[in-house]
Design a protein around this motif. Structure first.
Motif, mmCIF file in Angstrom:
data_model
loop_
_atom_site.group_PDB
_atom_site.id
_atom_site.type_symbol
_atom_site.label_atom_id
_atom_site.label_comp_id
_atom_site.label_asym_id
_atom_site.label_seq_id
_atom_site.Cartn_x
_atom_site.Cartn_y
_atom_site.Cartn_z
ATOM 1 N N ILE A 7 31.202 89.381 32.285
ATOM 2 C CA ILE A 7 31.209 87.985 31.852
ATOM 3 C C ILE A 7 32.222 87.261 32.739
ATOM 4 C CG2 ILE A 7 31.557 86.413 29.894
ATOM 5 C CD1 ILE A 7 29.425 88.501 29.286
ATOM 6 N N GLU B 26 33.963 84.681 32.779
ATOM 7 C CA GLU B 26 34.679 83.612 32.082
ATOM 8 C C GLU B 26 36.015 84.156 31.595
ATOM 9 O OE1 GLU B 26 32.307 82.469 28.740
ATOM 10 O OE2 GLU B 26 30.464 82.323 29.929
ATOM 11 N N THR C 237 37.977 82.634 25.470
ATOM 12 C CA THR C 237 38.336 81.324 24.925
ATOM 13 C C THR C 237 38.109 81.321 23.417
ATOM 14 O OG1 THR C 237 36.100 80.419 25.121
ATOM 15 C CG2 THR C 237 37.542 80.213 27.058
ATOM 16 N N ASN D 102 34.299 81.562 22.931
ATOM 17 C CA ASN D 102 33.506 82.770 23.200
ATOM 18 C C ASN D 102 34.111 84.042 22.608
ATOM 19 O OD1 ASN D 102 35.539 83.633 24.954
ATOM 20 N ND2 ASN D 102 34.464 83.088 26.821
ATOM 21 N N LEU E 284 31.930 87.507 21.721
ATOM 22 C CA LEU E 284 32.153 88.621 22.655
ATOM 23 C C LEU E 284 32.707 89.850 21.942
ATOM 24 C CD1 LEU E 284 33.598 86.842 25.840
ATOM 25 C CD2 LEU E 284 31.425 88.061 25.622
#
Lengths: 233, 73
Positions: A97, A99, A102, A105, A109
């Motif tokens: 992933i 990213e 956060t 997410n 996740l």
């Protein structure tokens, strides 16, 4: 057989190896700690590894982030780690992933994982992982390094968490010194704690501290702070 | 006496453990000052395994563990 030596371990055996093969682990960060964690989980046959990492390789990473080479500078760490882990063990599934973890997410996740391993360098992400894991009742393996020092701390529902340690009130340290051998020690310990959790084996709820200047380990018992309600919702 | 354990970089230039008389360390903050640790260098301060604040009083027999800011990854 690839796993013969660990299947021979009384603590693992065939049943344990099947547990590892079915396990889903989220690893947050593919840097100094993340790479030994990912490498040892991949080698052990943990069936599904998901890497959360949005960073690119920089030259200053190469003293400790051993899966990357000078030719990788400027390339995304997560893509490189996925490629190299898949080559290490083609029998497992590695996904990436691209990213940061956060508020938005973290919950999706973490959901459904058997364990999360925290390998980041800042407080905000540690707290996101802490809160998401406690809410989802997913065990979290937390760690940090500074020069020749490091620690590992399992965050388990019902026990002490990072908020119990006052993490919500402190600022991230400014890029502490880092050497690969310490990252290797602490990352290996994180992988060891993670594998024990996946096997359903007991894990001490202590902070394990490492002092590489004296070559000593010390367990520090930590209790949940009264009033901490994280993980009950 | 109060038993004090220092961890990680707080050990640099100091011992890793001290036994301090209660008279010189009525609070966690007194211990930090007695050991000449800059207050901002300590972020986790455990008294008998529970994180406390500098103004927390300590008693004879308490175990105080002090940690610097958490490290990198």
């Amino acid at each position: 057989m690839r796993y013969a030596r660990q299947v021979a371990m009384q603590e693992i055996g065939k049943d344990g190896q099947e547990k590892l093969a079915k396990a889903q682990v989220l690893v947050v960060g593919a840097g100094g700690l993340g790479l030994p964690v990912l490498t040892y989980l991949a080698c052990a046959g943990v069936g599904c590894l998901t890497i959360v990492e949005d960073d690119i390789v920089e030259e200053s990473n190469l003293n400790r982030q051993f899966l990357y080479t000078p030719a990788d500078i400027g390339k995304p760490k997560g893509a490189l780690a996925r490629e190299r882990l898949a080559a290490l063990n083609p029998a497992i599934k590695v996904s990436w992933i691209g990213e940061r973890l956060t508020q938005a997410n973290a919950a999706p996740l973490v959901s459904g994982r058997d364990a999360v391993v925290d390998c980041v360098d800042n407080i905000a992400t540690r707290l996101l992982a802490n809160d998401a894991c406690l809410r989802a009742n997913v065990p979290l393996v937390e760690a940090g390094i500074d020069g020749f020092y490091g620690y590992v701390f399992p965050v388990l529902r019902g026990g002490a968490c990072l908020r119990c340690l006052g993490y919500a009130e402190i600022a991230s340290p400014k890029s502490p010194g880092a050497i690969g051998c310490t990252a290797g020690v602490i990352g290996s310990l994180e992988a060891s704690v993670c594998i024990r959790l996946l096997l359903g084996m007991p894990v001490a709820p202590d902070m394990l501290t490492y002092d590489g200047t004296r070559m000593e380990f010390e367990n520090v018992r930590i209790f949940r702070n009264e009033g901490c309600r994280h993980g009950e919702g | 006496m109060v038993e004090v354990r220092l961890f990680a970089t707080l050990r640099d230039g100091r011992e890793k453990a001290y036994s301090l008389p209660r008279e010189v360390c009525g609070t966690v903050g007194d211990i930090i000052a007695h050991l000449e640790i800059p207050p901002g260098d300590v972020t986790i301060m455990l008294v008998n395994g529970r994180h406390q604040k500098p103004e927390t009083a300590v008693s004879d027999g308490d175990l105080v563990a002090l940690f610097p800011p958490v490290g990198g990854g």
